[in-house]
Write a protein that holds these residues in place. Structure first.
Motif, PDB file in Angstrom:
ATOM      1  N   TYR A  37       8.989 -17.423 -22.790  1.00  0.00           N
ATOM      2  CA  TYR A  37       8.074 -17.671 -23.897  1.00  0.00           C
ATOM      3  C   TYR A  37       7.236 -16.431 -24.225  1.00  0.00           C
ATOM      4  O   TYR A  37       7.043 -16.089 -25.389  1.00  0.00           O
ATOM      5  N   PHE A  38       6.719 -15.770 -23.205  1.00  0.00           N
ATOM      6  CA  PHE A  38       5.824 -14.631 -23.423  1.00  0.00           C
ATOM      7  C   PHE A  38       6.548 -13.295 -23.563  1.00  0.00           C
ATOM      8  O   PHE A  38       5.924 -12.286 -23.900  1.00  0.00           O
ATOM      9  N   SER A  39       7.830 -13.257 -23.310  1.00  0.00           N
ATOM     10  CA  SER A  39       8.594 -12.019 -23.350  1.00  0.00           C
ATOM     11  C   SER A  39       8.444 -11.297 -24.690  1.00  0.00           C
ATOM     12  O   SER A  39       8.630 -11.885 -25.751  1.00  0.00           O
ATOM     13  N   GLY A  40       8.083 -10.032 -24.602  1.00  0.00           N
ATOM     14  CA  GLY A  40       7.952  -9.202 -25.798  1.00  0.00           C
ATOM     15  C   GLY A  40       6.695  -9.441 -26.610  1.00  0.00           C
ATOM     16  O   GLY A  40       6.482  -8.780 -27.618  1.00  0.00           O
ATOM     17  N   LYS A  41       5.858 -10.360 -26.208  1.00  0.00           N
ATOM     18  CA  LYS A  41       4.637 -10.657 -26.952  1.00  0.00           C
ATOM     19  C   LYS A  41       3.461  -9.875 -26.390  1.00  0.00           C
ATOM     20  O   LYS A  41       3.275  -9.793 -25.183  1.00  0.00           O
ATOM     21  N   LYS A  42       2.679  -9.322 -27.292  1.00  0.00           N
ATOM     22  CA  LYS A  42       1.450  -8.639 -26.906  1.00  0.00           C
ATOM     23  C   LYS A  42       0.279  -9.513 -27.330  1.00  0.00           C
ATOM     24  O   LYS A  42       0.288 -10.056 -28.439  1.00  0.00           O
ATOM     25  N   TYR A  43      -0.695  -9.644 -26.457  1.00  0.00           N
ATOM     26  CA  TYR A  43      -1.855 -10.472 -26.753  1.00  0.00           C
ATOM     27  C   TYR A  43      -3.027  -9.993 -25.907  1.00  0.00           C
ATOM     28  O   TYR A  43      -2.866  -9.203 -24.979  1.00  0.00           O
ATOM     29  N   SER A  44      -4.190 -10.486 -26.256  1.00  0.00           N
ATOM     30  CA  SER A  44      -5.380 -10.155 -25.470  1.00  0.00           C
ATOM     31  C   SER A  44      -6.263 -11.397 -25.376  1.00  0.00           C
ATOM     32  O   SER A  44      -6.305 -12.216 -26.286  1.00  0.00           O
ATOM     33  N   VAL A  45      -6.923 -11.522 -24.238  1.00  0.00           N
ATOM     34  CA  VAL A  45      -7.876 -12.604 -24.023  1.00  0.00           C
ATOM     35  C   VAL A  45      -9.186 -11.981 -23.567  1.00  0.00           C
ATOM     36  O   VAL A  45      -9.212 -10.897 -23.002  1.00  0.00           O
ATOM     37  N   GLY A  46     -10.262 -12.666 -23.826  1.00  0.00           N
ATOM     38  CA  GLY A  46     -11.575 -12.150 -23.460  1.00  0.00           C
ATOM     39  C   GLY A  46     -12.141 -12.840 -22.237  1.00  0.00           C
ATOM     40  O   GLY A  46     -11.773 -13.973 -21.916  1.00  0.00           O
ATOM     41  N   MET A  47     -13.033 -12.140 -21.576  1.00  0.00           N
ATOM     42  CA  MET A  47     -13.722 -12.699 -20.422  1.00  0.00           C
ATOM     43  C   MET A  47     -15.171 -12.230 -20.483  1.00  0.00           C
ATOM     44  O   MET A  47     -15.448 -11.038 -20.622  1.00  0.00           O
ATOM     45  N   GLN A  48     -16.065 -13.188 -20.408  1.00  0.00           N
ATOM     46  CA  GLN A  48     -17.495 -12.881 -20.397  1.00  0.00           C
ATOM     47  C   GLN A  48     -18.049 -13.322 -19.049  1.00  0.00           C
ATOM     48  O   GLN A  48     -17.981 -14.499 -18.706  1.00  0.00           O
ATOM     49  N   ALA A  77     -12.639  -8.686 -27.531  1.00  0.00           N
ATOM     50  CA  ALA A  77     -11.749  -8.659 -28.691  1.00  0.00           C
ATOM     51  C   ALA A  77     -10.443  -9.395 -28.413  1.00  0.00           C
ATOM     52  O   ALA A  77      -9.364  -8.813 -28.424  1.00  0.00           O
ATOM     53  N   PRO A  78     -10.522 -10.712 -28.147  1.00  0.00           N
ATOM     54  CA  PRO A  78      -9.295 -11.459 -27.868  1.00  0.00           C
ATOM     55  C   PRO A  78      -8.481 -11.702 -29.135  1.00  0.00           C
ATOM     56  O   PRO A  78      -9.031 -11.797 -30.231  1.00  0.00           O
ATOM     57  N   GLU A  79      -7.162 -11.785 -28.958  1.00  0.00           N
ATOM     58  CA  GLU A  79      -6.298 -12.104 -30.097  1.00  0.00           C
ATOM     59  C   GLU A  79      -4.943 -12.565 -29.589  1.00  0.00           C
ATOM     60  O   GLU A  79      -4.246 -11.834 -28.887  1.00  0.00           O
ATOM     61  N   VAL A  80      -4.603 -13.787 -29.939  1.00  0.00           N
ATOM     62  CA  VAL A  80      -3.311 -14.358 -29.568  1.00  0.00           C
ATOM     63  C   VAL A  80      -2.643 -14.839 -30.851  1.00  0.00           C
ATOM     64  O   VAL A  80      -3.207 -15.670 -31.569  1.00  0.00           O
ATOM     65  N   GLN A  81      -1.449 -14.311 -31.124  1.00  0.00           N
ATOM     66  CA  GLN A  81      -0.672 -14.734 -32.288  1.00  0.00           C
ATOM     67  C   GLN A  81       0.122 -15.977 -31.895  1.00  0.00           C
ATOM     68  O   GLN A  81       0.694 -16.033 -30.813  1.00  0.00           O
ATOM     69  N   LEU A 120     -11.666 -25.110 -12.573  1.00  0.00           N
ATOM     70  CA  LEU A 120     -11.643 -25.323 -14.023  1.00  0.00           C
ATOM     71  C   LEU A 120     -12.972 -25.854 -14.571  1.00  0.00           C
ATOM     72  O   LEU A 120     -13.385 -25.481 -15.667  1.00  0.00           O
ATOM     73  N   ALA A 121     -13.659 -26.685 -13.817  1.00  0.00           N
ATOM     74  CA  ALA A 121     -14.931 -27.243 -14.286  1.00  0.00           C
ATOM     75  C   ALA A 121     -16.023 -26.178 -14.410  1.00  0.00           C
ATOM     76  O   ALA A 121     -16.995 -26.365 -15.138  1.00  0.00           O
ATOM     77  N   ASP A 122     -15.861 -25.046 -13.741  1.00  0.00           N
ATOM     78  CA  ASP A 122     -16.863 -23.979 -13.770  1.00  0.00           C
ATOM     79  C   ASP A 122     -16.564 -22.906 -14.810  1.00  0.00           C
ATOM     80  O   ASP A 122     -17.281 -21.911 -14.893  1.00  0.00           O
ATOM     81  N   ILE A 123     -15.503 -23.084 -15.570  1.00  0.00           N
ATOM     82  CA  ILE A 123     -15.098 -22.100 -16.571  1.00  0.00           C
ATOM     83  C   ILE A 123     -15.216 -22.725 -17.954  1.00  0.00           C
ATOM     84  O   ILE A 123     -14.745 -23.831 -18.183  1.00  0.00           O
ATOM     85  N   THR A 124     -15.843 -22.004 -18.861  1.00  0.00           N
ATOM     86  CA  THR A 124     -15.944 -22.447 -20.248  1.00  0.00           C
ATOM     87  C   THR A 124     -14.957 -21.638 -21.075  1.00  0.00           C
ATOM     88  O   THR A 124     -14.909 -20.418 -20.960  1.00  0.00           O
ATOM     89  N   ILE A 125     -14.177 -22.321 -21.887  1.00  0.00           N
ATOM     90  CA  ILE A 125     -13.237 -21.640 -22.783  1.00  0.00           C
ATOM     91  C   ILE A 125     -13.761 -21.802 -24.206  1.00  0.00           C
ATOM     92  O   ILE A 125     -14.036 -22.917 -24.647  1.00  0.00           O
ATOM     93  N   LYS A 126     -13.906 -20.675 -24.881  1.00  0.00           N
ATOM     94  CA  LYS A 126     -14.369 -20.688 -26.266  1.00  0.00           C
ATOM     95  C   LYS A 126     -13.419 -19.879 -27.122  1.00  0.00           C
ATOM     96  O   LYS A 126     -12.584 -19.141 -26.611  1.00  0.00           O
ATOM     97  N   PHE A 127     -13.603 -20.013 -28.430  1.00  0.00           N
ATOM     98  CA  PHE A 127     -12.774 -19.280 -29.386  1.00  0.00           C
ATOM     99  C   PHE A 127     -13.690 -18.590 -30.381  1.00  0.00           C
ATOM    100  O   PHE A 127     -14.611 -19.194 -30.933  1.00  0.00           O
ATOM    101  N   MET A 128     -13.420 -17.311 -30.627  1.00  0.00           N
ATOM    102  CA  MET A 128     -14.190 -16.557 -31.616  1.00  0.00           C
ATOM    103  C   MET A 128     -13.634 -16.883 -33.005  1.00  0.00           C
ATOM    104  O   MET A 128     -12.503 -17.317 -33.153  1.00  0.00           O
ATOM    105  N   ARG A 129     -14.444 -16.639 -33.990  1.00  0.00           N
ATOM    106  CA  ARG A 129     -13.992 -16.852 -35.374  1.00  0.00           C
ATOM    107  C   ARG A 129     -13.284 -15.644 -35.904  1.00  0.00           C
ATOM    108  O   ARG A 129     -13.430 -14.578 -35.532  1.00  0.00           O
TER     109      ARG A 129
END
Length: 129
Positions: A37-48, A77-81, A120-129
C-alpha cells in the motif's frame, strides 16, 4: 541539538525501524500488505511534543514507503495524499509519555498491538487545515 530532538531523531526513528523489522519477521503477510500500500508513496506526519501542557517541540517526519527518510524539527508540516485529497495529520503527546514509549522498546518489538492500545489513550491525533 536539544534533548527532545535527540529523542525524536535518534531514539524514535530507531525504535520505529526495529519495530518495523520485527513486524516483517513475525507478521510477514501484514507487513507485505502495508508495504504494498505504501510502496512508492511519499508523505509526512507531524508530532508535537508537550511538556507540562506547554509546547516543547514541533517535528515533521518524512517517509517514503514504510521508511522514515528525514525528521525536521521546529516545523509542523504534515501532508498525506489519499484518493479524496490531502490530509494533514499530527499527533500531540506529552514528553513523559513519549519517553515511556521509547523505553518500552522490547514490547513494541515483540507485542506492538498490545502496546499501541496501552498508549493510545495518551496520544491526541489532530488534523491541520
Amino acid at each position: 541539538m536539544t534533548d527532545i530532538e535527540v529523542l525524536v531523531r535518534e531514539k524514535f526513528v530507531s525504535l520505529k525501524n526495529r519495530a518495523g523489522d520485527a513486524l516483517a519477521e513475525k507478521n510477514p503477510q501484514l507487513y507485505s500488505l502495508l508495504e504494498m500500500y505504501f510502496s512508492g508513496k511519499k508523505y509526512s506526519v507531524g508530532m508535537q511534543i508537550m511538556e507540562n501542557g506547554e509546547k516543547a517541540g514541533d517535528f515533521t517526519i518524512y517517509a517514503e514507503g514504510l521508511k522514515i527518510t528525514e525528521v525536521q524539527s521546529g516545523v509542523l508540516a504534515p501532508e498525506v495524499q489519499h484518493p479524496f485529497g490531502v490530509i494533514k495529520p499530527y499527533v500531540i503527546i506529552e514528553r513523559d509519555i513519549f519517553e515511556q514509549i521509547l523505553q518500552d522498546e522490547h514490547g513494541f518489538v515483540h507485542e506492538p498491538f498490545a502496546l499501541m492500545r496501552k498508549y493510545l489513550a495518551d496520544i491526541t491525533i489532530k488534523f491541520m487545515r
